[in-house]
Design a protein around this motif. Structure first.
Motif, PDB file in Angstrom:
ATOM      1  N   PHE A   1       3.933  -2.014   3.075  1.00 46.44           N
ATOM      2  CA  PHE A   1       3.786  -0.562   2.915  1.00 46.44           C
ATOM      3  C   PHE A   1       4.943   0.041   2.131  1.00 46.44           C
ATOM      4  N   LYS A   2       4.588   0.936   1.207  1.00 46.42           N
ATOM      5  CA  LYS A   2       5.598   1.668   0.431  1.00 46.42           C
ATOM      6  C   LYS A   2       5.639   3.114   0.897  1.00 46.42           C
ATOM      7  N   LEU A   3       6.826   3.550   1.290  1.00 48.79           N
ATOM      8  CA  LEU A   3       7.039   4.941   1.687  1.00 48.79           C
ATOM      9  C   LEU A   3       7.901   5.588   0.622  1.00 48.79           C
TER      10      LEU A   3
ATOM     11  N   VAL B   1       4.843  -3.842  -9.384  1.00 52.25           N
ATOM     12  CA  VAL B   1       3.990  -3.183 -10.378  1.00 52.25           C
ATOM     13  C   VAL B   1       2.967  -2.206  -9.778  1.00 52.25           C
ATOM     14  N   PRO B   2       3.163  -0.894 -10.016  1.00 54.89           N
ATOM     15  CA  PRO B   2       2.111   0.082  -9.684  1.00 54.89           C
ATOM     16  C   PRO B   2       1.163   0.248 -10.883  1.00 54.89           C
ATOM     17  N   GLY B   3       0.265   1.215 -10.821  1.00 60.36           N
ATOM     18  CA  GLY B   3      -0.687   1.406 -11.927  1.00 60.36           C
ATOM     19  C   GLY B   3      -1.796   0.374 -11.863  1.00 60.36           C
ATOM     20  N   ILE B   4      -2.170  -0.017 -10.652  1.00 58.50           N
ATOM     21  CA  ILE B   4      -3.181  -1.061 -10.461  1.00 58.50           C
ATOM     22  C   ILE B   4      -4.499  -0.406 -10.040  1.00 58.50           C
ATOM     23  N   ARG B   5      -5.565  -0.800 -10.681  1.00 55.44           N
ATOM     24  CA  ARG B   5      -6.888  -0.308 -10.325  1.00 55.44           C
ATOM     25  C   ARG B   5      -7.877  -1.476 -10.303  1.00 55.44           C
ATOM     26  N   PRO B   6      -8.454  -1.774  -9.124  1.00 62.65           N
ATOM     27  CA  PRO B   6      -9.512  -2.774  -9.078  1.00 62.65           C
ATOM     28  C   PRO B   6     -10.645  -2.305  -9.985  1.00 62.65           C
TER      29      PRO B   6
ATOM     30  N   LEU C   1      10.439   6.163 -16.242  1.00 56.88           N
ATOM     31  CA  LEU C   1       9.250   6.613 -15.516  1.00 56.88           C
ATOM     32  C   LEU C   1       8.048   6.591 -16.458  1.00 56.88           C
ATOM     33  N   THR C   2       6.920   6.133 -15.953  1.00 56.95           N
ATOM     34  CA  THR C   2       5.781   5.895 -16.848  1.00 56.95           C
ATOM     35  C   THR C   2       5.133   7.177 -17.349  1.00 56.95           C
ATOM     36  N   ASN C   3       5.499   8.313 -16.792  1.00 51.79           N
ATOM     37  CA  ASN C   3       4.922   9.557 -17.325  1.00 51.79           C
ATOM     38  C   ASN C   3       5.677  10.043 -18.573  1.00 51.79           C
TER      39      ASN C   3
ATOM     40  N   ASP D   1      -4.757   9.818 -11.922  1.00 53.64           N
ATOM     41  CA  ASP D   1      -3.845  10.220 -12.999  1.00 53.64           C
ATOM     42  C   ASP D   1      -3.174   9.021 -13.665  1.00 53.64           C
ATOM     43  N   GLN D   2      -3.518   7.816 -13.251  1.00 51.77           N
ATOM     44  CA  GLN D   2      -2.957   6.630 -13.902  1.00 51.77           C
ATOM     45  C   GLN D   2      -3.704   6.386 -15.199  1.00 51.77           C
ATOM     46  N   LYS D   3      -2.962   6.152 -16.285  1.00 51.88           N
ATOM     47  CA  LYS D   3      -3.631   6.037 -17.586  1.00 51.88           C
ATOM     48  C   LYS D   3      -3.775   4.593 -18.036  1.00 51.88           C
TER      49      LYS D   3
ATOM     50  N   CYS E   1       0.864  -1.173   0.000  1.00 54.22           N
ATOM     51  CA  CYS E   1       0.000   0.000   0.000  1.00 54.22           C
ATOM     52  C   CYS E   1       0.908   1.232   0.000  1.00 54.22           C
ATOM     53  N   ALA E   2       0.722   2.126  -0.989  1.00 50.41           N
ATOM     54  CA  ALA E   2       1.557   3.338  -1.088  1.00 50.41           C
ATOM     55  C   ALA E   2       1.041   4.399  -0.122  1.00 50.41           C
ATOM     56  N   ILE E   3       1.886   4.753   0.836  1.00 56.30           N
ATOM     57  CA  ILE E   3       1.529   5.789   1.803  1.00 56.30           C
ATOM     58  C   ILE E   3       2.102   7.099   1.276  1.00 56.30           C
ATOM     59  N   ASP E   4       1.309   7.810   0.478  1.00 59.83           N
ATOM     60  CA  ASP E   4       1.810   9.013  -0.192  1.00 59.83           C
ATOM     61  C   ASP E   4       1.304  10.272   0.483  1.00 59.83           C
ATOM     62  N   THR E   5       1.862  10.561   1.645  1.00 52.87           N
ATOM     63  CA  THR E   5       1.557  11.811   2.346  1.00 52.87           C
ATOM     64  C   THR E   5       2.785  12.189   3.179  1.00 52.87           C
TER      65      THR E   5
ATOM     66  N   LEU F   1       2.328  -6.060  -6.157  1.00 54.91           N
ATOM     67  CA  LEU F   1       1.566  -4.926  -6.672  1.00 54.91           C
ATOM     68  C   LEU F   1       1.766  -3.736  -5.741  1.00 54.91           C
ATOM     69  N   VAL F   2       1.726  -2.537  -6.305  1.00 52.42           N
ATOM     70  CA  VAL F   2       1.732  -1.305  -5.498  1.00 52.42           C
ATOM     71  C   VAL F   2       0.386  -0.625  -5.716  1.00 52.42           C
ATOM     72  N   ILE F   3      -0.362  -0.463  -4.647  1.00 55.94           N
ATOM     73  CA  ILE F   3      -1.698   0.139  -4.763  1.00 55.94           C
ATOM     74  C   ILE F   3      -1.809   1.265  -3.743  1.00 55.94           C
ATOM     75  N   GLY F   4      -2.102   2.467  -4.249  1.00 56.42           N
ATOM     76  CA  GLY F   4      -2.226   3.613  -3.354  1.00 56.42           C
ATOM     77  C   GLY F   4      -3.663   4.026  -3.160  1.00 56.42           C
ATOM     78  N   ARG F   5      -4.094   4.992  -3.960  1.00 55.52           N
ATOM     79  CA  ARG F   5      -5.396   5.633  -3.739  1.00 55.52           C
ATOM     80  C   ARG F   5      -6.608   4.721  -3.707  1.00 55.52           C
ATOM     81  N   PRO F   6      -6.633   3.615  -4.479  1.00 56.18           N
ATOM     82  CA  PRO F   6      -7.821   2.744  -4.339  1.00 56.18           C
ATOM     83  C   PRO F   6      -8.014   2.269  -2.897  1.00 56.18           C
ATOM     84  N   ILE F   7      -6.935   2.256  -2.110  1.00 58.40           N
ATOM     85  CA  ILE F   7      -7.065   1.916  -0.688  1.00 58.40           C
ATOM     86  C   ILE F   7      -7.094   3.189   0.159  1.00 58.40           C
TER      87      ILE F   7
ATOM     88  N   LEU G   1      12.980   5.489  -2.820  1.00 61.42           N
ATOM     89  CA  LEU G   1      13.764   6.725  -2.881  1.00 61.42           C
ATOM     90  C   LEU G   1      14.307   7.026  -4.276  1.00 61.42           C
ATOM     91  N   LYS G   2      14.221   6.067  -5.186  1.00 58.28           N
ATOM     92  CA  LYS G   2      14.662   6.264  -6.582  1.00 58.28           C
ATOM     93  C   LYS G   2      16.023   6.970  -6.636  1.00 58.28           C
ATOM     94  N   LEU G   3      17.015   6.367  -6.021  1.00 57.92           N
ATOM     95  CA  LEU G   3      18.349   6.973  -5.947  1.00 57.92           C
ATOM     96  C   LEU G   3      19.016   7.004  -7.325  1.00 57.92           C
TER      97      LEU G   3
HETATM   98  O1  C5P Z   1      -2.418   5.909  -5.874  1.00 62.17           O
HETATM   99  P1  C5P Z   1      -1.767   4.976  -6.848  1.00 62.17           P
HETATM  100  O2  C5P Z   1      -2.261   3.551  -6.771  1.00 62.17           O
HETATM  101  O3  C5P Z   1      -1.781   5.511  -8.254  1.00 62.17           O
HETATM  102  O4  C5P Z   1      -0.234   4.951  -6.354  1.00 62.17           O
HETATM  103  C1  C5P Z   1       0.755   4.299  -7.057  1.00 62.17           C
HETATM  104  C2  C5P Z   1       2.072   4.444  -6.359  1.00 62.17           C
HETATM  105  O5  C5P Z   1       3.069   3.904  -7.198  1.00 62.17           O
HETATM  106  C3  C5P Z   1       2.491   5.874  -6.079  1.00 62.17           C
HETATM  107  O6  C5P Z   1       3.276   5.848  -4.883  1.00 62.17           O
HETATM  108  C4  C5P Z   1       3.341   6.239  -7.269  1.00 62.17           C
HETATM  109  O7  C5P Z   1       4.312   7.199  -6.969  1.00 62.17           O
HETATM  110  C5  C5P Z   1       4.006   4.911  -7.568  1.00 62.17           C
HETATM  111  N1  C5P Z   1       4.461   4.729  -8.941  1.00 62.17           N
HETATM  112  C6  C5P Z   1       3.644   4.845 -10.044  1.00 62.17           C
HETATM  113  N2  C5P Z   1       4.127   4.636 -11.300  1.00 62.17           N
HETATM  114  C7  C5P Z   1       5.392   4.338 -11.474  1.00 62.17           C
HETATM  115  C8  C5P Z   1       6.234   4.214 -10.375  1.00 62.17           C
HETATM  116  C9  C5P Z   1       5.735   4.416  -9.106  1.00 62.17           C
HETATM  117  O8  C5P Z   1       2.449   5.119  -9.916  1.00 62.17           O
HETATM  118  N3  C5P Z   1       5.833   4.107 -12.693  1.00 62.17           N
END
Ligand code: C5P
Length: 228
Positions: A31-33, A175-180, A117-119, A187-189, A7-11, A205-211, A63-65
């Protein structure tokens, strides 16, 4: 689905993070910080989250060093004080930097490399002098990361298949970018459901806002964890 979701703790807010982690302690989440939390709270904050999360939960310090090897070695050594199970570096820092990070980790934390970076799209890469299409660059950096001895990479759901085919079964794909299904895209596309990503071969999986942004984060987490 057990114990494979961060779970991404993004605050930057410590109290809010602690409350969230405490609220979620009834389910087997990790947990992901990231930079947002770490820049505000540092290693002391990481320690506090670890204490609330308990021994069962793994901590992923995102930390993406990316710096010269000597500096990254110092940063990895310092990060070890927070006892993270996972730590990120940028693959584009090059083989020497990645090898130095792996050596500095002393197998006390798993080193994950971020590829592209996926953006960033092909035009963005071209603007910084990388004429290679993004997908090719991801695979190139992933191979370099694997050859440099890192434990795995962070990748988008849509790269899982090609990376699994090329990097084998044991390399970690986080893997982030997960949406149930049914949850907001934000903002994930290019998203996938948890089940789709795991079926394709995601390790974690990395899941933030859905949780975290759900009206009831614990209920949302339970729904996600029960999906498989
Ligand atoms: O809220 P959401 O589920 O979109 O959060 C995804 C998490 O994964 C955030 O912490 C975001 O920074 C991270 N992340 C991402 N895409 C990447 C790498 C990391 O969304 N390519």
């Amino acid at each position: 689905m057990t114990a494979r979701v961060f779970c991404a703790i993004d605050t930057p807010d410590l109290d809010q993070s602690i409350q969230l982690v405490r609220n979620l302690s009834a389910v087997p989440l990790h947990f992901k910080l990231g930079l947002e939390f770490f820049t505000a709270q540092g290693l002391a904050g990481v320690e506090k989250i670890r204490a609330v999360a308990g021994d069962r939960a793994e901590i992923f310090l995102d930390l993406k060093l990316h710096d010269i090897p000597n500096t990254v070695v110092g940063a990895v050594s310092s990060a070890l004080c927070g006892k993270p199970q996972f730590l990120t570096i940028h693959a584009s820092g090059g083989a020497a930097m990645m090898k130095a990070a792996v050596a500095a980790a002393e197998k006390k934390t798993k080193i994950l490399a971020v590829t592209v970076l996926t953006n960033l799209d092909d035009n963005d890469l071209s603007a910084i002098g990388q004429a290679t299409p993004a997908a090719d660059q991801v695979l190139r950096l992933a191979r370099l990361a694997q050859d440099s001895g890192v434990d795995g990479i962070v990748c988008s759901p849509h790269e899982i298949k090609i990376l699994r085919q090329n990097l084998g079964r044991n390399f970690l794909l986080v893997v982030p970018g997960i949406r149930p299904s049914g949850s907001a895209q934000g903002d994930q596309k290019r998203t996938m459901t948890p089940k789709e990503a795991l079926d394709l071969g995601a390790s974690y999986l990395v899941i933030g806002r859905p949780i975290t942004a759900a009206a009831d984060p614990l209920a949302a987490a339970k729904t996600i964890l029960d999906m498989k």
